[in-house]
Design a protein around this motif. Sequence first.
Motif, PDB file in Angstrom:
ATOM      1  N   LEU A 128      33.937  37.134  36.134  1.00  0.00           N
ATOM      2  CA  LEU A 128      34.936  37.971  36.493  1.00  0.00           C
ATOM      3  C   LEU A 128      35.477  38.335  35.246  1.00  0.00           C
ATOM      4  O   LEU A 128      35.476  37.469  34.188  1.00  0.00           O
ATOM      5  N   ILE A 129      35.885  39.550  34.975  1.00  0.00           N
ATOM      6  CA  ILE A 129      36.811  39.820  33.603  1.00  0.00           C
ATOM      7  C   ILE A 129      37.797  40.933  34.351  1.00  0.00           C
ATOM      8  O   ILE A 129      37.799  41.498  35.188  1.00  0.00           O
ATOM      9  N   ALA A 130      38.851  40.997  33.181  1.00  0.00           N
ATOM     10  CA  ALA A 130      39.806  42.085  33.649  1.00  0.00           C
ATOM     11  C   ALA A 130      39.634  43.125  32.558  1.00  0.00           C
ATOM     12  O   ALA A 130      39.185  42.866  31.356  1.00  0.00           O
ATOM     13  N   THR A 188      45.620  53.543  35.113  1.00  0.00           N
ATOM     14  CA  THR A 188      46.471  53.160  36.068  1.00  0.00           C
ATOM     15  C   THR A 188      47.077  51.863  35.718  1.00  0.00           C
ATOM     16  O   THR A 188      48.040  51.491  35.474  1.00  0.00           O
ATOM     17  N   VAL A 189      46.051  50.736  36.303  1.00  0.00           N
ATOM     18  CA  VAL A 189      46.678  49.345  35.884  1.00  0.00           C
ATOM     19  C   VAL A 189      45.327  48.673  35.515  1.00  0.00           C
ATOM     20  O   VAL A 189      44.367  49.278  35.785  1.00  0.00           O
ATOM     21  N   SER A 224      43.507  45.373  41.600  1.00  0.00           N
ATOM     22  CA  SER A 224      44.445  45.203  40.499  1.00  0.00           C
ATOM     23  C   SER A 224      44.438  43.811  39.958  1.00  0.00           C
ATOM     24  O   SER A 224      44.120  42.902  40.706  1.00  0.00           O
ATOM     25  N   ALA A 225      44.416  43.453  38.550  1.00  0.00           N
ATOM     26  CA  ALA A 225      44.058  42.224  37.942  1.00  0.00           C
ATOM     27  C   ALA A 225      45.378  41.344  38.097  1.00  0.00           C
ATOM     28  O   ALA A 225      45.995  40.763  37.055  1.00  0.00           O
ATOM     29  N   LYS A 256      51.723  40.068  43.729  1.00  0.00           N
ATOM     30  CA  LYS A 256      52.513  40.251  42.648  1.00  0.00           C
ATOM     31  C   LYS A 256      52.220  41.397  42.079  1.00  0.00           C
ATOM     32  O   LYS A 256      51.580  42.303  42.563  1.00  0.00           O
ATOM     33  N   VAL A 257      53.208  41.672  41.071  1.00  0.00           N
ATOM     34  CA  VAL A 257      53.246  42.914  40.469  1.00  0.00           C
ATOM     35  C   VAL A 257      51.945  43.310  39.712  1.00  0.00           C
ATOM     36  O   VAL A 257      51.373  42.464  39.080  1.00  0.00           O
ATOM     37  N   SER A 258      51.348  44.352  39.867  1.00  0.00           N
ATOM     38  CA  SER A 258      50.118  44.716  39.108  1.00  0.00           C
ATOM     39  C   SER A 258      50.337  44.844  37.622  1.00  0.00           C
ATOM     40  O   SER A 258      51.378  45.069  37.297  1.00  0.00           O
ATOM     41  N   PRO A 259      49.344  44.553  36.906  1.00  0.00           N
ATOM     42  CA  PRO A 259      49.517  44.196  35.282  1.00  0.00           C
ATOM     43  C   PRO A 259      48.988  45.836  34.955  1.00  0.00           C
ATOM     44  O   PRO A 259      48.250  46.402  34.924  1.00  0.00           O
ATOM     45  N   THR A 260      50.154  45.918  33.830  1.00  0.00           N
ATOM     46  CA  THR A 260      49.888  47.011  32.874  1.00  0.00           C
ATOM     47  C   THR A 260      49.699  46.880  31.195  1.00  0.00           C
ATOM     48  O   THR A 260      49.511  47.629  30.573  1.00  0.00           O
TER      49      THR A 260
END
Length: 307
Positions: free
Chosen positions: A20-22, A27-28, A136-137, A142-146
């Motif tokens: 897995l990677i981000a 968007t996010v 979303s990562a 929790k809040v989505s990462p930007t």
Amino acid sequence: MTDRWTKIAPAAEALLAGDLIAFPTETVYGLGGDATRDESVASIFAAKGRPKFNPLILHVTDHSEAERFGDISAGLRSLAERFWPGPLTLVAPLRERAKVSPLASAGLDTIALRVPADSLARELLAEVKIPLAAPSANPSGKVSPTTADHVLAGLTGKIAGVLDGGPCPVGLESTIVGMDGETPVLLRPGGVAVEDLADALGRPLITHKGAINAPGQLSSHYAPDAPVRLNADAPDETEAYIGFGASPSGDINLSPTGDLIEAAANLFAALRDIDHFNKPIAVAPIPETGLGAAINDRLRRAAAPRS
Ligand code: TXA
Ligand code: MG
């Protein structure tokens, strides 16, 4: 541990090994894995701590690749042509024998498809030549990462690395549109404004609150740790304040000039940063037009009672 990359090669290598990677999108940041491999998709759910019934979005390089997985019929085709690549996800009937793990669609007979516009995401998809399942990562709820830092704050040790493309320009998840019979329906407001969808379709879009909803829409979501009060014209003396527009400015302001696009881009970072005040949170009223609808949707989830 978890690496930070600025080139796609190590990210592509990890994905092709089933890891897995981000990766950044407009968007996010997405938490990506090979959508054709059951183990990779299963490990996405594990890394997020996400309930398994919640289906994922398939990220692909272009419209014709999307057609290999979903039947993008007349009602959705005009939207694909107008908004792809971009912050729009289309939920289409899953094609028989489509090469995708049933875990990605959570066993549904539909599949969510998106062609991201971000240049690193596009290079990565072109390089790996596989569809990427990517929520979303962030840890579930929790809040989505930007930013890449947001990703690392939540998922260090759970993913091979994050491809760092800087802050996400849109800052809100994609708009999701599905079909109810012959009729396109809005399943989640997001980066494409509903007014623009209606314009492309030549008619207003109906909002679905019933059966074929997006199952991931748990009511408490995108949540900071502190309680959140919405439509607050001003904070009381105990509260930290997220402002919008001129007055009062607030501890953090989503857009001092009242620009909804700027506010969307700043929203998730603001929800994270305001938690550092260790106070209850009050948020200024946001107009319901354009991206304001999606901003208010995320704010209502942030303010919803916690389970
Ligand atoms: O902008 C985005 O959409 C980001 C980036 C990474 O692409 N992704 C994202 O994914 O927000 P996620 O997993 O956090 O949200 C996907 C939503 C969920 O609410 C899920 O229930 C819905 O899409 N969804 C996925 N497949 C569906 C389907 N077949 N029918 C209805 N809803 C579906
Ligand atoms: Mg999410």
